[in-house]
Design a protein around this motif. Structure first.
Motif, PDB file in Angstrom:
ATOM      1  N   ILE A 264       0.823  -1.216   0.000  1.00 31.11           N
ATOM      2  CA  ILE A 264       0.000   0.000   0.000  1.00 31.11           C
ATOM      3  C   ILE A 264       0.854   1.261   0.000  1.00 31.11           C
ATOM      4  O   ILE A 264       0.432   2.302  -0.490  1.00 31.11           O
ATOM      5  N   LEU A 265       2.090   1.163   0.531  1.00 32.49           N
ATOM      6  CA  LEU A 265       2.985   2.324   0.582  1.00 32.49           C
ATOM      7  C   LEU A 265       4.353   1.918   0.054  1.00 32.49           C
ATOM      8  O   LEU A 265       4.931   0.920   0.509  1.00 32.49           O
ATOM      9  N   GLU A 266       4.868   2.678  -0.916  1.00 26.63           N
ATOM     10  CA  GLU A 266       6.196   2.435  -1.462  1.00 26.63           C
ATOM     11  C   GLU A 266       6.997   3.732  -1.402  1.00 26.63           C
ATOM     12  O   GLU A 266       6.525   4.778  -1.863  1.00 26.63           O
ATOM     13  N   VAL A 267       8.173   3.654  -0.849  1.00 24.83           N
ATOM     14  CA  VAL A 267       9.068   4.810  -0.754  1.00 24.83           C
ATOM     15  C   VAL A 267      10.367   4.433  -1.444  1.00 24.83           C
ATOM     16  O   VAL A 267      10.962   3.393  -1.155  1.00 24.83           O
ATOM     17  N   GLU A 268      10.821   5.275  -2.372  1.00 26.55           N
ATOM     18  CA  GLU A 268      12.022   4.971  -3.134  1.00 26.55           C
ATOM     19  C   GLU A 268      12.957   6.170  -3.155  1.00 26.55           C
ATOM     20  O   GLU A 268      12.610   7.256  -3.622  1.00 26.55           O
ATOM     21  N   ASN A 269      14.155   5.959  -2.583  1.00 34.11           N
ATOM     22  CA  ASN A 269      15.223   6.975  -2.582  1.00 34.11           C
ATOM     23  C   ASN A 269      14.749   8.336  -2.064  1.00 34.11           C
ATOM     24  O   ASN A 269      15.143   9.389  -2.577  1.00 34.11           O
ATOM     25  N   LEU A 270      13.930   8.316  -1.035  1.00 27.82           N
ATOM     26  CA  LEU A 270      13.417   9.553  -0.459  1.00 27.82           C
ATOM     27  C   LEU A 270      14.558  10.307   0.229  1.00 27.82           C
ATOM     28  O   LEU A 270      15.402   9.706   0.904  1.00 27.82           O
ATOM     29  N   PRO A 312      10.055  16.751   0.827  1.00 28.29           N
ATOM     30  CA  PRO A 312      11.259  16.018   0.421  1.00 28.29           C
ATOM     31  C   PRO A 312      12.016  16.779  -0.668  1.00 28.29           C
ATOM     32  O   PRO A 312      11.430  17.539  -1.440  1.00 28.29           O
ATOM     33  N   THR A 313      13.324  16.557  -0.714  1.00 27.50           N
ATOM     34  CA  THR A 313      14.148  17.165  -1.757  1.00 27.50           C
ATOM     35  C   THR A 313      14.498  16.159  -2.848  1.00 27.50           C
ATOM     36  O   THR A 313      15.202  16.498  -3.801  1.00 27.50           O
ATOM     37  N   GLY A 314      14.017  14.932  -2.699  1.00 24.25           N
ATOM     38  CA  GLY A 314      14.265  13.919  -3.715  1.00 24.25           C
ATOM     39  C   GLY A 314      13.508  12.655  -3.412  1.00 24.25           C
ATOM     40  O   GLY A 314      13.024  12.445  -2.299  1.00 24.25           O
ATOM     41  N   GLY A 315      13.394  11.797  -4.429  1.00 23.77           N
ATOM     42  CA  GLY A 315      12.742  10.505  -4.248  1.00 23.77           C
ATOM     43  C   GLY A 315      11.264  10.527  -4.564  1.00 23.77           C
ATOM     44  O   GLY A 315      10.691  11.582  -4.898  1.00 23.77           O
ATOM     45  N   THR A 316      10.644   9.375  -4.463  1.00 25.75           N
ATOM     46  CA  THR A 316       9.214   9.240  -4.765  1.00 25.75           C
ATOM     47  C   THR A 316       8.505   8.480  -3.657  1.00 25.75           C
ATOM     48  O   THR A 316       9.086   7.630  -2.981  1.00 25.75           O
ATOM     49  N   VAL A 317       7.217   8.797  -3.505  1.00 22.46           N
ATOM     50  CA  VAL A 317       6.326   8.097  -2.573  1.00 22.46           C
ATOM     51  C   VAL A 317       5.088   7.687  -3.361  1.00 22.46           C
ATOM     52  O   VAL A 317       4.480   8.517  -4.041  1.00 22.46           O
ATOM     53  N   ARG A 318       4.719   6.417  -3.252  1.00 23.49           N
ATOM     54  CA  ARG A 318       3.519   5.925  -3.913  1.00 23.49           C
ATOM     55  C   ARG A 318       2.568   5.351  -2.873  1.00 23.49           C
ATOM     56  O   ARG A 318       2.981   4.548  -2.027  1.00 23.49           O
ATOM     57  N   VAL A 319       1.321   5.767  -2.947  1.00 29.91           N
ATOM     58  CA  VAL A 319       0.268   5.248  -2.070  1.00 29.91           C
ATOM     59  C   VAL A 319      -0.747   4.525  -2.960  1.00 29.91           C
ATOM     60  O   VAL A 319      -1.334   5.140  -3.855  1.00 29.91           O
ATOM     61  N   LYS A 320      -0.891   3.225  -2.726  1.00 27.06           N
ATOM     62  CA  LYS A 320      -1.771   2.378  -3.540  1.00 27.06           C
ATOM     63  C   LYS A 320      -1.452   2.537  -5.027  1.00 27.06           C
ATOM     64  O   LYS A 320      -2.332   2.627  -5.870  1.00 27.06           O
ATOM     65  N   GLY A 321      -0.143   2.605  -5.319  1.00 26.67           N
ATOM     66  CA  GLY A 321       0.318   2.664  -6.695  1.00 26.67           C
ATOM     67  C   GLY A 321       0.344   4.039  -7.310  1.00 26.67           C
ATOM     68  O   GLY A 321       0.901   4.234  -8.397  1.00 26.67           O
ATOM     69  N   GLU A 322      -0.225   5.034  -6.630  1.00 27.82           N
ATOM     70  CA  GLU A 322      -0.270   6.394  -7.166  1.00 27.82           C
ATOM     71  C   GLU A 322       0.896   7.209  -6.616  1.00 27.82           C
ATOM     72  O   GLU A 322       1.086   7.300  -5.396  1.00 27.82           O
TER      73      GLU A 322
END
Length: 508
Positions: A264-270, A312-322
């Motif tokens: 449900i939650l994906e955090v990448e290189n935040l 954040p100054t970088g990276g991505t956050v996805r909630v339920k794929g969005e």
């Protein structure tokens, strides 16, 4: 300082104390003996009678039945005697914010020129400076306002105020609640030094690790009575906790077995410049993920960033794929994220509002069609009060009248009413007694069983291993290790938290 010649004799003795407030009985036959020069721990759940017992010692209450002796003398109601005893009672809320350091240190016992009403300000400065240097190795501006001091500096002012009076007994009531670990360690060093000089210390804390590290003896209160007095060297924190709640210690972490569902939650290189970098993690429905690290490790800032409090100054956050860009708290709430902050009294609940008003605060749109549907609002609150076992006189009771653990439950109920799906819990059990902690652990498990995803940030490693499925360790702004909680010991985690192992690994 205090006379050490009679070390080992009882300096405080209370026997079979009964104390009632109206129809409520706060103490029902409690006894306590504290030896001269000892560091004596006093523990118990909220409502066990600790505060009442301490106020009896300080002379702020009088027992209905039983005997009280301090320094070999029977309790008396002479105002001068009461004032002298009360000086040694140190509590975190005991300073006036608008006073200067000098005013706070000598309030009620100002030094004057002999035979005159005039204040000897130079003598007061000298005496306070001497104690500050002797015990703390620092100087505080005499004219600084209490409100402008840090939590540690306020604690120092309180202790200095007591030391000016050359006390025989110091009572510390939850002294580390607002301190970071380094500041707490300095306080412990001071307490050990005072004890070595013959000052008797009565130490009250919800943190059982502090009791085990610091105290010689511990007395456990339960339901207004003392149930045990034990030598700490022969006792573990787990045994003390079991006595407090009157249950097997294995029941402290009632974690249900839940098979994690979809991510449900994906955090990448935040990243947040100067705080943390390259943080990656995933969180599934029904999963409880733990975060831990020293102050400044970046773990707390990650939680704030996920809820949109920091950008954040970088990276991505996805909630339920969005993918979520530049999230703010309103956007995070719309995406069913919930934050239960560490300082619940300041940020988590509105103390002067009712349980109902707090519970529905984040979900008023559900109860409003131009006007608030008070009946539906009340029914929702009553359901959550029952479900979370919130102890309150009623749903219209003000939240400030509730215990710390029940205030925390109201903070969680607010997001349950909002029908949140991702819960970010920042130090969820800080400042609550062990019984309330068990109830909060149970609630975390229930959230996971219902399919919510839970992220828990805590500095209590045993707590995290007990309630989580996985655990991520932060060190100097990066995730350095991932642990499977059920396969890990506290020592392994502590080694990484403190930087004993700095191997950086990806944690997903």
């Amino acid at each position: 300082m205090a006379d050490t010649a009679k070390s080992g004799e009882a300096i405080i003795r209370l026997e079979n104390i009964v104390k009632r407030f109206g129809g409520a009985q706060a103490l029902s036959g409690a006894s306590l003996t504290v030896r001269r020069g000892a560091v004596h721990g006093l523990v118990g759940q909220n409502g066990a009678g600790k505060s009442t017992l301490i106020k009896l010692i300080a002379g702020l209450h009088r027992a209905d039945e039983g005997a009280v002796e301090t320094d070999g003398k029977a309790y008396d109601r002479d105002p001068r005697s009461i004032a002298k005893r009360a000086e040694a009672y140190l509590k975190a809320s005991g300073l006036v914010p608008t006073f200067t350091v000098g005013e706070a240190l000598f309030l009620g016992r100002e030094l004057r020129f002999p035979g005159t009403p005039f204040l000897d300000r130079a003598a007061m400065r000298r005496k306070s400076a001497e104690i500050l240097e002797r015990y703390f190795g620092l100087a505080l501006p005499h004219s600084a306002l209490i409100a402008d001091l840090s939590a540690a500096e306020k604690q120092i002012v309180q202790i200095t105020r007591a030391l000016i009076a050359n006390p025989k007994v110091l009572v510390f009531d939850e002294p580390t609640a607002a301190l970071v670990r380094r500041e707490a360690d300095l306080l412990f060093q001071l307490i050990r030094r005072l004890s070595a000089e013959g000052v008797t210390v009565l130490y009250i804390s919800h943190y059982l690790g502090e009791i085990v590290d610091l105290c010689d003896t511990v007395t456990v209160l339960r339901n207004g009575r003392d149930v045990a007095t034990l030598p700490v060297a022969e006792t573990s924190a787990a045994e003390i906790g079991a006595l407090m709640v009157n249950r097997a210690i294995g029941d402290l972490y009632p974690k249900p077995a839940v098979a994690p569902g979809a991510v449900i939650l994906e955090v990448e290189n935040l990243a947040l410049a100067g705080r943390f970098e390259a943080v990656s993690l995933t969180l599934r429905r029904g999963e409880v993920l733990g975060l831990t690290g020293l102050v400044g490790s970046g773990a707390k800032e990650v939680v704030r960033t996920l809820f949109g409090l920091d950008r954040p100054t970088g990276g991505t956050v996805r909630v339920k794929g969005e993918t979520v860009f530049s999230v703010d708290p309103a956007a995070a709430t719309d995406r069913r994220l919930a934050l239960v902050p560490e300082d619940r009294r300041r940020d988590g609940v509105a103390l002067d509002l009712s349980v109902t008003e707090n519970t529905t605060l984040a979900s008023l749109d559900r109860f409003s069609r131009g006007l608030i549907d008070r009946g539906a609002e009340r029914r929702q609150t009553e359901d959550l009060v029952k479900r979370l076992e919130i102890k309150t006189d009623g749903v219209e009771a003000l939240v400030k009248t509730l215990s710390g653990g029940n205030q925390q439950k109201v903070a969680i109920a607010k997001w349950l009413s909002r029908r949140s799906e991702i819960y970010l819990l920042d130090e969820p059990t800080v400042g609550v007694d062990i019984g309330a902690k068990v109830e909060i652990y149970r609630l975390i498990g229930e959230l996971a069983e219902r399919g919510a995803a839970v992220l828990v940030l805590s500095s209590d490693i045993e707590e995290l291993l007990g309630v989580t499925d996985r655990l991520l360790v932060f060190f100097r702004g990066r995730v350095t290790r991932q642990f499977i909680s059920s396969e890990t010991s506290p020592g392994e985690v502590l080694a990484d938290v403190t930087g004993a192992h700095e191997t950086l690994r990806h944690a997903g």
